[in-house]
Design an enzyme around this catalytic site. Structure first.
Site, PDB file in Angstrom:
ATOM      1  N   ASP A 135       4.394   4.750   4.774  1.00 29.84           N
ATOM      2  CA  ASP A 135       3.078   4.412   4.235  1.00 29.84           C
ATOM      3  C   ASP A 135       2.441   5.626   3.568  1.00 29.84           C
ATOM      4  O   ASP A 135       1.928   6.516   4.241  1.00 29.84           O
ATOM      5  CB  ASP A 135       2.199   3.904   5.380  1.00 29.84           C
ATOM      6  CG  ASP A 135       0.835   3.429   4.932  1.00 29.84           C
ATOM      7  OD1 ASP A 135       0.591   3.390   3.708  1.00 29.84           O
ATOM      8  OD2 ASP A 135       0.004   3.102   5.802  1.00 29.84           O
TER       9      ASP A 135
ATOM     10  N   ASP B 185       0.164   3.280  -2.978  1.00 29.98           N
ATOM     11  CA  ASP B 185       0.265   3.002  -1.546  1.00 29.98           C
ATOM     12  C   ASP B 185       1.481   2.133  -1.240  1.00 29.98           C
ATOM     13  O   ASP B 185       1.468   0.923  -1.476  1.00 29.98           O
ATOM     14  CB  ASP B 185      -1.020   2.318  -1.074  1.00 29.98           C
ATOM     15  CG  ASP B 185      -1.046   2.067   0.421  1.00 29.98           C
ATOM     16  OD1 ASP B 185      -0.087   2.454   1.111  1.00 29.98           O
ATOM     17  OD2 ASP B 185      -2.027   1.471   0.899  1.00 29.98           O
TER      18      ASP B 185
END
Length: 401
Positions: free
Chosen positions: A110, A292
């Protein structure tokens, strides 16, 4: 959380594995580079599209449309955000396998966070159900008075203690990594049984441990790499790759186009200089966005999404489901983001994210946000080769080969 008349909740994780995890392509000690291949699993869990949108908006602390909030927070017979499917209708998910101490878990890599948190044996048993679990009491060393908490305005979140333990990704071990072991998770996190936590690749100063922030896993191995970089080559309906310490030129076309990164908030954030919808160029529209890997959708300024969906016959902002939808048999136009002189093209099929069960309506992989920065998630990344370079810092973008 969500509810609907045409599905039945299905909470039990019934996955099976179809691809083994790749080990480092070379010895890190001699080359300073290694590769992680995502692991493909087939699971009988099928995410409800508005629930996935809720996760992205919540993560980035964005206002939730009433329908999305209602769907995501309703606790009832369908509270886990999944639908029952037959064995021939399973979903594929792509995860990353990590070993912490003697335990193997599935985590999301992430770039939108800097926390390394996982489900642990310190959770109540009901929260551990159907998850792979880290047992810090067996191999970890507790960091005294160090705690962490992730919280959102809707009451969801996670919290826990911090342990030092060995953590190995694709065979590369950090012998003393700060691992955030959960002691509490909200039911929304517990219901996500495909993964067992997050390994954040944001910047170290964004880490959520208090009172002393801890280094990310990448922060701990960065000096052992040939270059302080990692790259993401995520794929549409196939396992993707993360390379560490080098740029694999066989995975992209042409020279990457670079943008400077503003990491003041701990994100991989930059300014893009335009976009295209179909054949319409908007080369003067500048907008800021976070890149992201941990968010499924791309959450873009309303001006962009409205212009894109205006090209699609039958598209509408569906208030019942909280996002842009369209007939599933529609052929979607391309979308592109301008990065200097490079146009990062997203094929229309990548924007057709999922069918809403029981309907002929599909949910778009591009959705709207009203506040900067925007978020470029999986629907954008699965057509791009992206370089995350700590030297600068900067990001590079090129088309996947």
């Amino acid at each position: 959380m969500w509810h609907s008349p045409f599905f039945t909740a299905f909470t039990l994780f019934l996955g099976f594995f179809t691809l083994t995890l790749a080990l480092p392509t070379n010895s890190l000690a001699t080359t300073g580079r290694f590769t992680v291949e995502q692991r493909l699993i087939k699971t009988f869990e099928s995410n409800w599209p508005p629930k996935e949108l809720w996760r992205g908006l919540r993560k980035h602390h964005r206002p939730l449309p009433p329908a999305v909030s209602r769907i995501a927070t309703h606790r009832g017979p369908s509270a886990n955000g999944t639908v029952k499917v037959t064995p021939d209708e399973y979903n594929t998910e792509f995860v990353n396998e990590i070993t912490i101490g003697n335990n193997t878990l599935f985590v999301d890599i992430d770039t939108g966070s800097s926390d390394f948190w996982v489900f642990s044996s310190q959770l109540p048993e009901r929260s551990q159900l159907n998850h792979r679990i880290y047992h810090p009491e067996k191999t970890g060393t507790k960091l005294s008075k160090q705690i962490w908490e992730i919280g959102y305005g809707d009451g969801t979140g996670a919290a826990g203690n911090v342990f030092l333990d060995k953590a190995s990704l694709a065979g590369l071990e950090v012998p003393s990594q700060a691992v955030q072991a959960a002691t509490w998770v909200s039911y929304q996190f517990a219901d996500q049984t495909v993964t067992d936590g997050v390994i954040g690749f944001g910047f170290d100063h964004f880490n959520g441990v208090t009172p002393k922030k801890q280094k990310t896993w990448f922060g701990n191995i960065m000096e052992r790499l040939e270059k302080p970089i990692f790259t993401a080559c995520l794929k549409h309906k196939a396992p993707g790759f993360y390379d560490f310490g080098f740029i694999d030129r066989t995975k992209h076309i042409g020279n990457p186009s670079y943008l400077p990164v503003d990491n003041s908030r701990g994100w991989w954030e930059t300014t893009f200089n335009g976009f295209s919808t179909g054949r319409n160029d908007n080369s003067t529209y500048r907008f800021r966005a976070v890149v992201d890997t941990g968010t499924t959708f791309s959450l873009l300024p309303r001006e962009i999404t409205e212009q894109y969906y205006s090209l699609i016959t039958g598209s509408t902002f569906d208030r019942e489901n909280g996002g842009w939808t369209f007939p599933c048999n529609t052929t979607l136009p391309e979308f592109a983001i301008h990065i200097n002189d490079y146009k990062a093209i997203v094929p229309g099929e990548h924007i057709n994210w999922a069918q809403i069960p029981g309907t002929n309506t599909c949910f778009g992989g591009i959705q709207s946000v009203d506040r900067s920065p925007a978020v470029l998630g999986g629907s954008f990344l699965k057509s791009q080769f992206v370089i995350f370079d700590h030297d600068g810092p900067k990001m590079g973008f090129a088309a996947q080969r």
